[in-house]
Design an enzyme around this catalytic site. Structure first.
Site, short mmCIF file in Angstrom:
data_model
loop_
_atom_site.label_atom_id
_atom_site.label_comp_id
_atom_site.label_asym_id
_atom_site.label_seq_id
_atom_site.Cartn_x
_atom_site.Cartn_y
_atom_site.Cartn_z
N ARG A 33 0.82 -1.22 0.00
CA ARG A 33 0.00 0.00 0.00
C ARG A 33 0.85 1.27 0.00
O ARG A 33 0.43 2.30 0.55
CB ARG A 33 -0.96 0.03 1.20
CG ARG A 33 -2.09 -0.97 1.12
CD ARG A 33 -3.26 -0.43 0.31
NE ARG A 33 -4.28 -1.44 0.12
CZ ARG A 33 -5.36 -1.56 0.88
NH1 ARG A 33 -5.57 -0.75 1.88
NH2 ARG A 33 -6.23 -2.50 0.62
N ARG A 37 -3.15 6.72 1.00
CA ARG A 37 -3.65 7.94 1.66
C ARG A 37 -2.69 8.63 2.60
O ARG A 37 -2.93 9.77 2.98
CB ARG A 37 -4.95 7.60 2.41
CG ARG A 37 -6.12 7.36 1.47
CD ARG A 37 -7.24 6.62 2.16
NE ARG A 37 -6.82 5.26 2.42
CZ ARG A 37 -7.60 4.33 2.95
NH1 ARG A 37 -8.84 4.62 3.30
NH2 ARG A 37 -7.15 3.11 3.14
N ARG A 46 -6.44 11.58 -5.85
CA ARG A 46 -7.62 10.78 -5.51
C ARG A 46 -8.86 11.69 -5.50
O ARG A 46 -9.92 11.29 -5.96
CB ARG A 46 -7.37 10.16 -4.15
CG ARG A 46 -8.51 9.57 -3.42
CD ARG A 46 -8.82 8.17 -3.90
NE ARG A 46 -9.79 7.57 -3.01
CZ ARG A 46 -11.04 8.00 -2.89
NH1 ARG A 46 -11.48 9.01 -3.62
NH2 ARG A 46 -11.86 7.40 -2.05
N ASP A 83 -6.70 -2.66 -7.57
CA ASP A 83 -7.25 -3.33 -6.40
C ASP A 83 -7.53 -4.78 -6.75
O ASP A 83 -7.76 -5.11 -7.92
CB ASP A 83 -8.54 -2.66 -5.92
CG ASP A 83 -8.87 -3.08 -4.49
OD1 ASP A 83 -8.29 -2.51 -3.54
OD2 ASP A 83 -9.68 -4.01 -4.32
N TYR A 159 -14.86 -11.75 -0.27
CA TYR A 159 -15.56 -10.50 -0.61
C TYR A 159 -16.74 -10.77 -1.55
O TYR A 159 -17.80 -10.15 -1.43
CB TYR A 159 -14.59 -9.49 -1.24
CG TYR A 159 -13.58 -8.96 -0.26
CD1 TYR A 159 -13.87 -7.86 0.56
CD2 TYR A 159 -12.33 -9.56 -0.10
CE1 TYR A 159 -12.94 -7.39 1.49
CE2 TYR A 159 -11.40 -9.09 0.82
CZ TYR A 159 -11.72 -8.00 1.60
OH TYR A 159 -10.80 -7.54 2.52
#
Ligand code: CP3
Length: 350
Positions: A33, A37, A46, A83, A159
């Site tokens: 990652r 952020r 973003r 992703d 998921y």
């Protein structure tokens, strides 16, 4: 055709040297990652993109975001910005992200719902991600390796079945308990789509691929064999059938004492280690088989201070005498101070 030795030039990125089994005095480093952020330049782009998925599917922006942490920190490897859930989306499952919460999908909980998703992934939907790979490839410094990835079938299935992240993967476990044949069909579709997807990334220029099995640690030994090891081995075999020299990193996060079995049975070239693994065990029973990557605790990186320096030393003391890639045991946390990442790099490269 090149000379037989042409891949082993002195310009070969340190990351690839470590993956091929070399012990380096300074381990190569990247962070899961690493494009994210905690970086103001990421947050800016973003915001411009509007949503996380628009960023993933915009090759110009996604390439820029992939390169941001390389420019700022000079990591030894870049990881494609995308992703793991673009694969279920390419299979036709609805996917969206709820701001501040995470992914949502229309759950595949029964045979009717499975009928609504496709047997094969639509390559057109993944084409922008492959275009991102091509763009990044042309702008990376030659000493920086480039990593592609996909989610492992078990983690992606958790998921797809629950329609969201779950603390204990309960819905997926309930489904493989009550209807293993249906669950197997879901796994089979992910396996086939992932082979094609990883091959497309390799053809577009990634140097290695990583298979993220974030929820491997929640499976008991028999279920681990069936839902983690076997599907992962099929992906490794499927990718190698088309690209025999491809370098594949497995990351069965939390699998601990089952990792030697995973390594032996899947044939991965290297394996990621979670933060809470027993380091002596990992050195003696895992690094003796394949190069390892990890395992600094992301919480320690976030806290910084003397504890960070101590832990960097402990990780290096455990793994530095063998083939090793410095990384975290899981993704960097969004509120990690940039100064701590700088400290980490200085400590690893000192
Ligand atoms: O490592 C990298 O820098 C490459 C990009 C990458 C992302 N996700 C970007 C991302 C990679 C390799 C992933 C993998 C991924 N995605 C996994 C496996 C690894 C892991 O973290 O366990 C999983 C389970 C996912 C699914 C996913 N994506 C979740 C559960 C979430 C929400 C949680 C969160 O951190 O917000 C995401 C969103 C996501 N994926 C973000 C990023 C940068 C944050 C989205 C944003 O910017 O709003």
């Amino acid at each position: 055709m090149g000379w037989p030795m042409s891949t082993a030039t002195k310009h070969e990125p340190a990351f690839l040297k470590a993956l091929s089994g070399q012990t380096l005095s300074t381990p190569p480093i990247w962070m899961m990652r690493q494009a994210g952020r905690y970086l103001p330049e990421y947050r800016e782009l973003r915001a411009k993109a509007g949503s996380f998925l628009s960023l993933c599917y915009n090759p110009e922006m996604a390439a820029e975001v992939t390169l941001q942490p390389i420019r700022r920190f000079g990591f030894d490897a870049a990881i494609l910005f995308s992703d793991i859930l673009v694969v279920p989306q390419a299979l036709g499952q609805k996917l969206w992200f709820v701001e501040g919460e995470g992914p949502r999908l229309e759950p595949v909980a029964d045979a009717t719902r499975l009928g609504e998703i496709n047997e094969r992934a639509d390559p057109d939907l993944l084409a922008p991600v492959i275009e991102t790979v091509r763009r990044v490839k042309t702008s990376l410094p030659q000493e920086t390796a480039f990593i592609g990835f996909c989610g492992a079938p078990w983690t992606v299935a958790t998921y797809m079945v629950a329609g969201r992240g779950t603390p204990d993967q309960g819905p997926a476990k309930a489904l493989f308990g009550s209807d293993p044949a249906l669950f197997q069909q879901i796994i089979d579709r992910i396996v086939e789509a992932s082979i094609d997807y990883l091959c497309a990334q390799i053809e577009a220029g990634v140097d290695a691929v990583q298979i993220f099995d974030s929820w491997a640690g929640s499976l008991g030994a028999d279920d681990f064999e069936r839902w983690c090891v076997t599907p992962t081995r099929r992906i490794v075999d499927g990718v190698r059938a088309r690209h025999p020299k491809s370098r594949i990193i497995g990351f069965p996060r939390g699998a601990g004492r089952l990792i030697p079995r995973y390594v032996a049975a899947t044939g991965v070239d290297a394996v990621g280690l979670e933060s809470d693994i027993d380091r002596a065990f990992a050195r003696d029973e895992i690094q003796s088989l394949v190069p390892v990557q990890g395992n600094l605790d992301p919480l320690v990186l976030r806290s910084g201070g003397p504890e960070l320096e101590r832990e960097v030393e402990a990780v290096r003391a455990a793994f530095g005498d063998g083939p090793f890639v410095f990384n975290l045991g899981h993704g960097i946390l969004p509120d990690t101070p940039i100064a701590h990442v700088e400290r980490l790099l200085a400590a690893v490269r000192a």
